[in-house]
Scaffold this active site. Structure first.
Site, PDB file in Angstrom:
ATOM      1  N   GLU A  97      24.256 -62.260 -65.780  1.00 41.68           N
ATOM      2  CA  GLU A  97      23.749 -60.886 -65.667  1.00 41.68           C
ATOM      3  C   GLU A  97      24.297 -60.085 -66.844  1.00 41.68           C
ATOM      4  O   GLU A  97      23.660 -59.976 -67.854  1.00 41.68           O
ATOM      5  CB  GLU A  97      24.125 -60.257 -64.326  1.00 41.68           C
ATOM      6  CG  GLU A  97      23.385 -60.916 -63.171  1.00 41.68           C
ATOM      7  CD  GLU A  97      23.303 -60.036 -61.933  1.00 41.68           C
ATOM      8  OE1 GLU A  97      22.958 -58.850 -62.037  1.00 41.68           O
ATOM      9  OE2 GLU A  97      23.580 -60.572 -60.834  1.00 41.68           O
TER      10      GLU A  97
ATOM     11  N   GLU B 276      33.677 -57.676 -57.075  1.00 46.66           N
ATOM     12  CA  GLU B 276      32.354 -57.171 -56.705  1.00 46.66           C
ATOM     13  C   GLU B 276      32.263 -56.959 -55.203  1.00 46.66           C
ATOM     14  O   GLU B 276      31.741 -55.965 -54.728  1.00 46.66           O
ATOM     15  CB  GLU B 276      31.289 -58.175 -57.139  1.00 46.66           C
ATOM     16  CG  GLU B 276      29.886 -57.795 -56.713  1.00 46.66           C
ATOM     17  CD  GLU B 276      28.837 -58.733 -57.282  1.00 46.66           C
ATOM     18  OE1 GLU B 276      29.170 -59.912 -57.507  1.00 46.66           O
ATOM     19  OE2 GLU B 276      27.700 -58.289 -57.504  1.00 46.66           O
TER      20      GLU B 276
END
Ligand code: BGC
Length: 885
Positions: A462, A735
């Site tokens: 990402e 995260e």
């Protein structure tokens, strides 16, 4: 000795190649005697070929002072210095001169792009290229500049030496709209009258390499890799000549390289001396010339700093593994790459594997998904060989060396930390080592994720400019580092793509890689909240002026989506993303109604745009947006709030947004505050919020009179909590609350990074409320010092290098007395609000100390225990403690 220091232009780290032709100047004052202020300043501008001018300005302003005199012309160089006249009648010495030099006007570009490869080969990490050109600098040259950019990523050499220390230049921007170039000063690099050689390493990078998840996309911006170098020599009389460059190209020893995949360098293919004069390039090919007119992007000077190696780490542990590999632990999760030095026979292969964590006894590489992150070096066999990959980046704390040569010392391997070279501007410390380590982890996650633009994570496939992540993190970012330049560059991408594509995407630069393209609240609101935050923290009204069209377009778009009702209850939403109650595989399944979040954000953004128009003196627009905000607020209340103040959904996130975004009336606020405490207690003082609620909950508690509950949440160590990862040895913010489960296994969710800054946004609360340092006026011209002690902390401090200078708030509790020391920079003032409720005290520049009676730290309440009445053991304990019979 009082002095004017740190002279700078706009939000840039230097003055070379500025885009703005009337760049504003800022400086700070240091060492001023108590009560002394700047009353006037003098700016001296020595322009090439012109007389030196001096301009005087009045007042205490030292931040973003208008450029004196006529705008700079294309390429024009000036030497600028500043001195201040102080209220005690003295004048500071001049600052050292700063070179402020304009970049090129669009019509001054004459060189084409040259491309060694105009058709990308099959998908897969591709080879890099070398380009070389003779550079004959005429004897008359008094100044030599190179203007350089690329489709791809490049590194430069002159006469066998690396030129500059930018990494992955020119970085990543929305290349169909804007491509940044650098101005490079060659004066000390080349000698007039002699021949030099310019060398370029060139690879796919973001332009043509793989980007994004779900397999990703190749060749997003074009099928060529190309470099654009324009070298100009200035004559003493001011005339400028472009120096001819005849390029030749050959394959680089980098046989495959990709940002996600890693890099393979075959040193046997190196061509020694390739960027030195005298090298025989007759076998090299002539690259293809691509006229610049073929491309849609504007060439632009970078508004912020380049990406650089900012730190070098040595391993804290080295372990020989049973499988023959050598495992290194760098003690810190970073964004970067390794540098190795070793000798090995020709053809010997060394592989470097990277991972953020260990799982059991192995490198935890599953979270990398398809970003394999393996670098390979094939030795030339020439003795000690030193190598670091050029065009890849990894997120890692651990590395394993496969094929480490016998006799080489693995403890000499270094981790190079690579990210945007921002100045650190914010610090926090307290008496709780876990809290301090958490803060440090947030600083690292910011560093690791500000790689030219604000990204979500540095390790998996990402590393994208997700809007929601920076939307919540912007206040923390603006405090911790001078990140304005990086964020302004990214906002230009957001604005350009929003104009072209009709909406703010969920990440920018946008890629069609399968993620919903529809607008989503909290993510798209970055278009409003990021520029607003930068204005609030820098005082730079021009940021609002430059971005108001984008801010308003977002609010108008959402207003249309609500059909003018203010209630945003349709379409795609990410909601309170990563609510811990959501199953690992469905991170958007939050307990909080996503439309409640959407409507709340709509109200907040519309109110901020209304305020922006007010500041820009556009009352009609301000009224229009205020009406949108009113509609959204009314829709929020009528749909989601009971008259008594209960909020539907009855969750910590719902209550927190309602409280923090001013969506309730006074009576409702009290009820919501009380309910919020109940909900937090109900969750056992563990986190029950995702991306939206997490940055707000402590503020919501403090605002409604329950700071002790905020402390209980902040200092919780059981999972999920901010400190749980710290107790698990985290060195960056995760995260997910449980990216690593208590048993040491990695969360089964396929989206599990150990380096996301979003949930670290709460440090802004640590700075403003715990440390007690908050901007009360834009740019810290007025500072509010209002620390709220609690949580058993005996001391805490926050420090920020603001545009005005250093601001400090430091308190300690001794018994029942709180001592507070505050420092206000020159040109600013402060309001001290002590926690005993006494009348606020106004303070001017300088250091002052304050004291009041407080609850001693030992008497701070401990988090009330939430009993599980169904557990027989707990029931027994309840009886023993007298809370049940
Ligand atoms: C990213 C996030 C992002 C989210 C939204 C994730 O894959 O890493 O940080 O905001 O997707 O869908």
């Amino acid at each position: 000795m009082p002095g004017a220091v740190d002279l700078r232009v706009e939000h840039r780290p230097d003055g070379l190649g500025v885009g703005d032709r009337s760049p504003r100047l800022s400086w700070r004052l240091e060492g001023l005697p108590h009560g002394v202020e700047q009353v006037a300043h003098e700016i001296e501008v020595a322009r090439d070929g012109d007389e030196t001018s001096r301009t005087t300005g009045h007042g205490s302003g030292t931040s973003l002072v208008d450029w004196p005199g006529a705008p700079l012309r294309s390429r024009e160089r000036s030497h600028v210095r500043v001195r201040s006249t102080l209220s005690d009648g003295t004048t500071t010495p001049w600052t050292p001169p700063l070179v402020v030099e304009a970049g090129l006007d669009p019509q001054d570009w004459a060189e084409p792009f040259v491309s060694p490869s105009t058709e990308a080969s099959a998908d897969g990490p591709r080879p890099a290229h070398l380009l070389r050109a003779r550079l004959d600098v005429p004897a008359w040259a008094v100044r030599v500049r190179a203007y350089v950019t690329a489709h791809g990523v490049h590194e430069l050499e002159v006469d066998g030496e690396r030129l500059g220390d930018d990494e992955l230049a020119p970085g990543w921007s929305s290349f169909e709209h804007r491509l940044r170039y650098r101005t490079i000063d060659l004066d000390d690099v080349v000698r007039p009258g002699t021949g030099s050689v310019l060398g370029v390493w060139l690879a796919d990078g973001w332009y043509r390499g793989r980007l994004g998840f779900n397999g990703g996309l190749w060749d997003v911006y074009g099928r060529d890799v190309a470099v654009l170098v324009q070298v100009e020599a200035h004559r003493a009389d001011g005339r400028v000549e472009r120096l001819p460059l005849e390029w030749r190209t050959a394959p680089a020893p980098v046989v495959a390289t990709g940002l996600y995949e890693g890099e393979t360098h075959d040193a046997r293919l190196e061509q020694p001396g390739w960027s030195l004069p005298g090298f025989d390039d007759s076998a090299w090919e002539v690259p293809t010339t691509l006229p610049r007119e073929l491309f849609t992007h504007a060439l632009e000077e970078p508004p912020g700093p380049p990406v650089r190696v900012t730190e070098v780490l040595r391993p804290v542990a080295v372990e020989r593994r049973p499988d023959g590999r050598v495992r290194l632990d760098f003690g810190q999760n970073v964004s970067g790459r390794l540098r190795v030095s070793a000798a090995a026979p020709r053809g010997h292969v060394l592989r470097l594997h990277h991972a953020e964590v260990l799982e059991g006894d192995a490198l935890g590489v599953r979270p990398l998904r398809s970003a394999t992150s393996v670098d390979t070096y094939v030795f030339a066999g020439t003795g000690e060989e030193t190598w670091t990959p050029r065009f890849t980046l990894h997120g890692f704390r651990y590395a394993e060396l496969e094929g480490w040569p016998d006799g080489a010392d693995p403890s000499t391997v270094e981790a190079l930390v690579v990210h945007s070279a921002m100045t650190r501007t914010g610090w926090f410390a307290s008496s709780d080592p876990l809290l301090d380590r958490f803060h440090e982890n947030v600083v690292w996650s910011m560093r690791d994720n500000f790689v030219d633009l604000p990204t979500d994570c540095p390790q998996r496939d990402e590393r994208l400019g997700w809007t929601g992540d920076i939307q919540v993190f912007a206040p923390a970012a603006a405090f911790l580092h001078d990140s304005t330049g990086v964020l302004l560059s990214w906002l230009r991408d957001l604005g350009a793509e929003q104009r072209a594509q009709g909406t703010v995407r969920n990440f920018h630069p946008w890629l069609e890689c399968g993620f919903p393209a529809e607008p989503a609240a909290a993510w798209g609101d970055a278009a409003v909240i990021v520029p607003w935050t930068l204005y609030e923290r820098t005082g730079d009204l021009r940021i609002l002026r430059d971005h108001v069209a984008s801010m308003a377009a977002w609010v108008d778009q959402v207003d249309a989506l609500t059909g003018g009702t203010g209630l945003w209850d349709s379409g795609f939403q990410l909601g309170d993303w990563l609510d811990p109650a959501a199953p690992p595989t469905r991170p958007g399944d939050s307990a909080t109604d996503a439309h409640l979040v959407a409507t709340a954000y709509h109200a907040r953004s519309a109110a901020l745009v209304a305020r922006t128009y007010e500041l820009l003196d556009e009352p009609a627009q301000a009224d229009r947006c205020a009406a949108i905000a009113d509609r959204a607020r009314a829709a929020f209340r009528s749909t989601f709030v009971s008259p008594a103040g209960r909020v539907v959904s009855d969750t910590v996130t719902a209550l927190s947004v309602a409280i923090c975004f001013d969506l309730l009336d006074e009576r409702q606020l009290a009820v919501a505050g009380a309910r919020l405490v109940e909900k937090v207690v109900e969750s056992d003082h563990r986190i029950s919020t995702g991306f939206v609620g997490t940055p707000l909950v402590c503020d919501a508690l403090a605002r409604t009179g329950s700071p002790d509950t905020a402390y209980h949440l902040l200092l919780q160590t059981a999972c999920p909590s901010w400190l749980y990862p710290v107790t698990m040895g985290a060195t960056t913010v995760w995260e997910r609350w449980d990216s690593m489960l208590p048993d040491g296994t990695i969360n089964p969710g396929e989206m599990t990074s150990f380096n996301h800054y979003a949930l670290g946004a709460v440090v802004d609360h640590l700075h403003r409320v715990v440390g007690g340092l908050a901007p009360a006026a834009p740019g810290y011209r007025h500072v509010l010092f209002a620390p709220v002690p609690g949580g058993g902390l005996t001391h805490a401090s926050a420090e920020h290098l603001s545009p005005q200078g250093m601001v400090r708030s430091a308190w300690r509790r001794e018994g029942d007395v709180l001592h507070l020391t505050v420092e206000v920079p020159p040109g600013a003032r402060g309001t001290v609000r002590l926690p005993d409720g006494s009348a606020p005290v106004e303070v001017g520049p300088g250091t002052s100390t304050h004291a009041c009676r407080v609850r001693p730290a030992v008497d701070d309440p401990v988090a009330p225990r939430r009993w599980n009445v169904h557990d027989p053991q707990e029931r027994q304990q309840m009886i023993r403690e007298g809370v049940a019979s």
